[in-house]
Enzyme design. Structure first.
Site, PDB file in Angstrom:
ATOM      1  N   HIS A   1      -4.214 -43.398  34.222  1.00  0.00           N
ATOM      2  CA  HIS A   1      -3.748 -44.789  34.255  1.00  0.00           C
ATOM      3  C   HIS A   1      -4.893 -45.809  34.295  1.00  0.00           C
ATOM      4  O   HIS A   1      -4.993 -46.650  33.410  1.00  0.00           O
ATOM      5  CB  HIS A   1      -2.808 -44.981  35.460  1.00  0.00           C
ATOM      6  CG  HIS A   1      -2.254 -46.363  35.584  1.00  0.00           C
ATOM      7  ND1 HIS A   1      -0.993 -46.638  36.039  1.00  0.00           N
ATOM      8  CD2 HIS A   1      -2.804 -47.592  35.313  1.00  0.00           C
ATOM      9  CE1 HIS A   1      -0.777 -47.944  36.022  1.00  0.00           C
ATOM     10  NE2 HIS A   1      -1.864 -48.537  35.594  1.00  0.00           N
TER      11      HIS A   1
ATOM     12  N   GLU B   1     -28.364 -45.582  39.225  1.00  0.00           N
ATOM     13  CA  GLU B   1     -27.918 -46.702  40.069  1.00  0.00           C
ATOM     14  C   GLU B   1     -26.606 -46.411  40.804  1.00  0.00           C
ATOM     15  O   GLU B   1     -26.304 -47.061  41.802  1.00  0.00           O
ATOM     16  CB  GLU B   1     -27.750 -47.969  39.221  1.00  0.00           C
ATOM     17  CG  GLU B   1     -26.638 -47.850  38.195  1.00  0.00           C
ATOM     18  CD  GLU B   1     -26.406 -49.139  37.397  1.00  0.00           C
ATOM     19  OE1 GLU B   1     -26.032 -49.020  36.230  1.00  0.00           O
ATOM     20  OE2 GLU B   1     -26.569 -50.239  37.948  1.00  0.00           O
TER      21      GLU B   1
ATOM     22  N   GLU C   1       1.804 -54.692  40.476  1.00  0.00           N
ATOM     23  CA  GLU C   1       0.920 -53.960  41.396  1.00  0.00           C
ATOM     24  C   GLU C   1       0.558 -54.795  42.626  1.00  0.00           C
ATOM     25  O   GLU C   1      -0.374 -54.446  43.357  1.00  0.00           O
ATOM     26  CB  GLU C   1      -0.367 -53.507  40.683  1.00  0.00           C
ATOM     27  CG  GLU C   1      -0.177 -52.712  39.398  1.00  0.00           C
ATOM     28  CD  GLU C   1       0.552 -51.377  39.564  1.00  0.00           C
ATOM     29  OE1 GLU C   1       0.908 -51.029  40.710  1.00  0.00           O
ATOM     30  OE2 GLU C   1       0.778 -50.709  38.552  1.00  0.00           O
TER      31      GLU C   1
ATOM     32  N   HIS D   1      -7.759 -54.331  39.304  1.00  0.00           N
ATOM     33  CA  HIS D   1      -7.238 -53.131  38.632  1.00  0.00           C
ATOM     34  C   HIS D   1      -7.422 -53.269  37.126  1.00  0.00           C
ATOM     35  O   HIS D   1      -7.055 -54.302  36.559  1.00  0.00           O
ATOM     36  CB  HIS D   1      -5.750 -52.978  38.968  1.00  0.00           C
ATOM     37  CG  HIS D   1      -5.022 -51.993  38.109  1.00  0.00           C
ATOM     38  ND1 HIS D   1      -5.438 -50.677  37.963  1.00  0.00           N
ATOM     39  CD2 HIS D   1      -3.906 -52.114  37.343  1.00  0.00           C
ATOM     40  CE1 HIS D   1      -4.594 -50.050  37.158  1.00  0.00           C
ATOM     41  NE2 HIS D   1      -3.663 -50.898  36.763  1.00  0.00           N
TER      42      HIS D   1
ATOM     43  N   HIS E   1      -7.726 -50.972  33.103  1.00  0.00           N
ATOM     44  CA  HIS E   1      -7.441 -49.740  32.356  1.00  0.00           C
ATOM     45  C   HIS E   1      -8.717 -49.296  31.635  1.00  0.00           C
ATOM     46  O   HIS E   1      -8.834 -49.388  30.418  1.00  0.00           O
ATOM     47  CB  HIS E   1      -6.272 -49.980  31.389  1.00  0.00           C
ATOM     48  CG  HIS E   1      -4.958 -50.195  32.076  1.00  0.00           C
ATOM     49  ND1 HIS E   1      -3.784 -50.452  31.403  1.00  0.00           N
ATOM     50  CD2 HIS E   1      -4.624 -50.173  33.401  1.00  0.00           C
ATOM     51  CE1 HIS E   1      -2.777 -50.583  32.274  1.00  0.00           C
ATOM     52  NE2 HIS E   1      -3.276 -50.430  33.497  1.00  0.00           N
TER      53      HIS E   1
END
Ligand code: 13P
Ligand code: ZN
Length: 273
Positions: A211, A170, A116, A140, A142
């Protein structure tokens, strides 16, 4: 100074381990990149080996020319970073055009940066521009509950933003610009990088349907905290939906009051009735 002893590397390792403990990083899932400051790279310069070959990034990021990034390796496990940093993470230098990178430290035995990397670098490029250089982190993961929601909510930024905001008071303060949503795409390439970075122009949180999640932050704490806050809110929403849905909630006018008190601007497009 040994690279592992630099503060930015220690902070990075702490975040990868905290993130593993959160349950967001099964196997090699997820990746983290940090744009290293000029002062920070100076401290470890004598540990870098500049002899490796440049290889194409796959996208062009001219405003990141000559920058250094600390990044997780492709196929490497977040939980192993703390055990052997030099094998699982590395420092990549971008060339003077912003089109190629080379590894100058770590990623031993021919390991490569995360698949990525194009999404990370294009997002860094957008955020560097938008924040006058303040944004340093793209992350990134999951995230279980945010992923689960992409199977039941419309894949629409307006719906995701409003639902997540409603689940924790919040949230509008932590991510006032809302969240973007990328429909399902093949991961790991230039196409998903372009879609993600387009949304990064407006948002600090971008959800990849079925994803995971990308976030941007000025510091590792802010990026991790943003991921944690959005995912916590998603967890509450999953519970609420599992209990039969909302019986009452925070209203659009409540959000307007909150915005005034906390000095944040909440786009009216998310405050629909
Ligand atoms: P990498 O192992 O290449 O970092 O890929 C993990 C991932 O999460 C892909 O989206
Ligand atoms: Zn992923």
């Amino acid at each position: 100074m040994k690279v592992e002893n630099a503060k930015f590397v220690k902070d990075y390792i702490k975040i990868t381990y905290d993130a593993w403990l959160k349950g967001w990083h099964e196997r090699n899932g997820g990746n983290l990149s940090y744009r290293i400051g000029e002062d920070e790279i100076k401290d470890v310069k004598d540990q870098l080996s500049e002899n490796s070959e440049f290889v194409p990034i796959g996208v062009s990021v001219s405003n990141l020319a000559n920058e250094y990034f600390l990044v997780t390796g492709s196929g490497k496990y977040m939980r192993n970073v703390i055990l052997d940093p030099e094998a699982n993470i590395g420092i990549a230098k971008i060339d003077d055009k912003g089109e190629n990178y080379k590894i100058v430290w770590g990623l031993l035995n021919g390991a490569k940066p995360t698949s990525e990397f194009p999404s990370h670098l294009m997002s860094h490029s957008v955020k560097k521009e938008a924040t006058g250089g303040k944004n340093k982190v793209i992350y990134h993961s999951h995230t279980t509950n945010l992923i689960a929601l992409t199977f039941v909510l419309p894949l629409d930024s307006k719906v995701f933003t409003r639902e997540l905001w409603e689940m924790a008071t919040e949230c509008p303060v932590v991510f006032p610009s809302g969240v973007g949503v990328v429909p399902w795409m093949v991961p790991g390439g230039a196409a998903i990088a372009r879609e993600t970075s387009k949304l990064m122009e407006e948002f600090d949180v971008v959800i990849w349907a079925h994803h995971g999640t990308f976030v941007a932050g000025e510091t590792m704490d802010l990026a991790f905290g943003l991921m944690d806050t959005a995912e916590k809110s998603a967890e509450i929403l999953v519970k609420v939906l599992s209990m039969g849905g909302k019986k009452q909630t925070i209203t659009a006018d409540n959000f307007r009051d909150l915005a005034k008190e906390f000095h944040v601007t909440l786009p009216e497009k998310f405050l629909y009735e």
